[in-house]
Design a protein around this motif. Structure first.
Motif, PDB file in Angstrom:
ATOM      1  N   MET A   1       0.833  -1.210   0.000  1.00 10.35           N
ATOM      2  CA  MET A   1       0.000   0.000   0.000  1.00 10.35           C
ATOM      3  C   MET A   1       0.867   1.259   0.000  1.00 10.35           C
ATOM      4  SD  MET A   1      -3.377  -0.990   2.247  1.00 10.35           S
ATOM      5  CE  MET A   1      -2.616  -2.017   3.506  1.00 10.35           C
ATOM      6  N   ARG A   2       1.972   1.231   0.739  1.00  6.28           N
ATOM      7  CA  ARG A   2       2.881   2.384   0.752  1.00  6.28           C
ATOM      8  C   ARG A   2       3.409   2.654  -0.656  1.00  6.28           C
ATOM      9  NH1 ARG A   2       5.543   1.374   5.063  1.00  6.28           N
ATOM     10  NH2 ARG A   2       6.872  -0.206   4.127  1.00  6.28           N
ATOM     11  N   THR A   3       3.770   1.602  -1.371  1.00  6.02           N
ATOM     12  CA  THR A   3       4.248   1.751  -2.755  1.00  6.02           C
ATOM     13  C   THR A   3       3.164   2.390  -3.619  1.00  6.02           C
ATOM     14  OG1 THR A   3       5.740  -0.132  -2.523  1.00  6.02           O
ATOM     15  CG2 THR A   3       5.122   0.494  -4.777  1.00  6.02           C
TER      16      THR A   3
ATOM     17  N   LEU B   1       0.543   7.283  -6.196  1.00  2.01           N
ATOM     18  CA  LEU B   1      -0.652   8.109  -6.343  1.00  2.01           C
ATOM     19  C   LEU B   1      -0.439   9.533  -5.848  1.00  2.01           C
ATOM     20  CD1 LEU B   1      -3.485   5.665  -5.201  1.00  2.01           C
ATOM     21  CD2 LEU B   1      -2.821   6.270  -7.541  1.00  2.01           C
ATOM     22  N   GLY B   2       0.406   9.695  -4.837  1.00  2.00           N
ATOM     23  CA  GLY B   2       0.551  11.018  -4.240  1.00  2.00           C
ATOM     24  C   GLY B   2      -0.772  11.454  -3.638  1.00  2.00           C
ATOM     25  N   THR B   3      -1.072  12.725  -3.713  1.00  2.00           N
ATOM     26  CA  THR B   3      -2.320  13.238  -3.144  1.00  2.00           C
ATOM     27  C   THR B   3      -3.411  13.425  -4.187  1.00  2.00           C
ATOM     28  OG1 THR B   3      -1.531  15.506  -3.376  1.00  2.00           O
ATOM     29  CG2 THR B   3      -1.120  14.425  -1.258  1.00  2.00           C
TER      30      THR B   3
ATOM     31  N   PRO C   1      -8.787  10.940 -13.764  1.00  2.00           N
ATOM     32  CA  PRO C   1      -7.745  10.670 -14.768  1.00  2.00           C
ATOM     33  C   PRO C   1      -6.451  10.134 -14.138  1.00  2.00           C
ATOM     34  CG  PRO C   1      -8.754  12.810 -15.181  1.00  2.00           C
ATOM     35  CD  PRO C   1      -9.282  12.328 -13.871  1.00  2.00           C
ATOM     36  N   HIS C   2      -6.101  10.674 -12.963  1.00  2.00           N
ATOM     37  CA  HIS C   2      -4.874  10.214 -12.303  1.00  2.00           C
ATOM     38  C   HIS C   2      -5.035   8.771 -11.799  1.00  2.00           C
ATOM     39  CE1 HIS C   2      -1.007  10.646 -10.330  1.00  2.00           C
ATOM     40  NE2 HIS C   2      -1.540  10.208  -9.200  1.00  2.00           N
TER      41      HIS C   2
ATOM     42  N   PHE D   1      -4.494   2.603 -12.807  1.00  2.00           N
ATOM     43  CA  PHE D   1      -5.494   1.530 -12.678  1.00  2.00           C
ATOM     44  C   PHE D   1      -4.849   0.195 -12.341  1.00  2.00           C
ATOM     45  CE2 PHE D   1      -7.704  -2.060 -14.608  1.00  2.00           C
ATOM     46  CZ  PHE D   1      -8.982  -1.936 -14.070  1.00  2.00           C
ATOM     47  N   SER D   2      -3.856  -0.197 -13.108  1.00  2.00           N
ATOM     48  CA  SER D   2      -3.211  -1.502 -12.923  1.00  2.00           C
ATOM     49  C   SER D   2      -2.595  -1.623 -11.526  1.00  2.00           C
ATOM     50  CB  SER D   2      -2.156  -1.717 -14.004  1.00  2.00           C
ATOM     51  OG  SER D   2      -1.548  -2.980 -13.839  1.00  2.00           O
ATOM     52  N   ALA D   3      -1.924  -0.575 -11.059  1.00  2.00           N
ATOM     53  CA  ALA D   3      -1.295  -0.614  -9.732  1.00  2.00           C
ATOM     54  C   ALA D   3      -2.345  -0.720  -8.625  1.00  2.00           C
ATOM     55  CB  ALA D   3      -0.430   0.621  -9.519  1.00  2.00           C
ATOM     56  N   ILE D   4      -3.460  -0.014  -8.787  1.00  2.00           N
ATOM     57  CA  ILE D   4      -4.523  -0.055  -7.772  1.00  2.00           C
ATOM     58  C   ILE D   4      -5.126  -1.452  -7.692  1.00  2.00           C
ATOM     59  CG2 ILE D   4      -6.828   0.819  -7.194  1.00  2.00           C
ATOM     60  CD1 ILE D   4      -5.910   3.525  -8.477  1.00  2.00           C
TER      61      ILE D   4
END
Length: 161
Positions: free
Chosen positions: A119-121, A126-128, A133-134, A139-142
């Motif tokens: 989750m930290r990665t 993602l940042g804030t 769109p962000h 999408f793939s990482a989430i």
């Protein structure tokens, strides 16, 4: 002869102040009004004991947070098609709540080392920015993070059952 207000309905008795004091109890309706006032004053001046809230979330916090994340397992969206705002926002929020629950769990964050690292990665990527769109860009990482945490949790049933 004394008639106490509460006892007047039953009968009047002749007693001494000492007898009256010993015959009445704080819970008794025949207690002298002055005694009740003193008891009320004393009770009002003493701090009331309220049940202490747990300093840490209950162990079921991880279970509950995982259950809501797990409810997204069969959901998906198509990035760019306009149907991802709710889905990606929800998964990201569920991951955030699970992260918080794992960090606060009595077992300690060391027990949840792998999912917390994953989750930290993700949160670093993602940042804030939580705009659609962000989130679609990641999408793939989430989804991979969600699925990886689900797999880890399945190997640790004592954390969610």
């Amino acid at each position: 002869m004394r008639c106490w207000a509460a006892a007047a309905l039953a009968s009047c008795t002749q007693d001494t102040p000492q007898d009256a004091a010993s015959a009445s109890s704080p819970a008794s309706p025949s207690a002298a009004p002055a005694d009740n006032a003193d008891d009320a004053d004393q009770a009002a001046s003493e701090p009331t004991e309220e049940p202490a809230l747990p300093a840490e979330p209950a162990p079921e916090a991880v279970r509950d947070a995982f259950a809501t994340l797990q409810a997204t397992l069969n959901d998906t969206c198509t990035p760019g098609a306009g149907d991802c705002a709710y889905f990606l926002g929800r998964v990201t929020q569920e991951l955030t709540e699970l992260d918080e629950a794992m960090r606060a769990d009595p077992k300690g964050p060391g027990h949840f080392k792998q999912p917390l690292a994953d989750m930290r990665t993700l949160f670093t990527k993602l940042g804030t920015d939580r705009s659609t769109p962000h989130l679609e860009k990641h999408f793939s990482a989430i989804v991979t993070t969600r699925d990886g945490i689900n797999t880890w949790m399945q190997d640790h049933p004592d954390d969610y059952r």
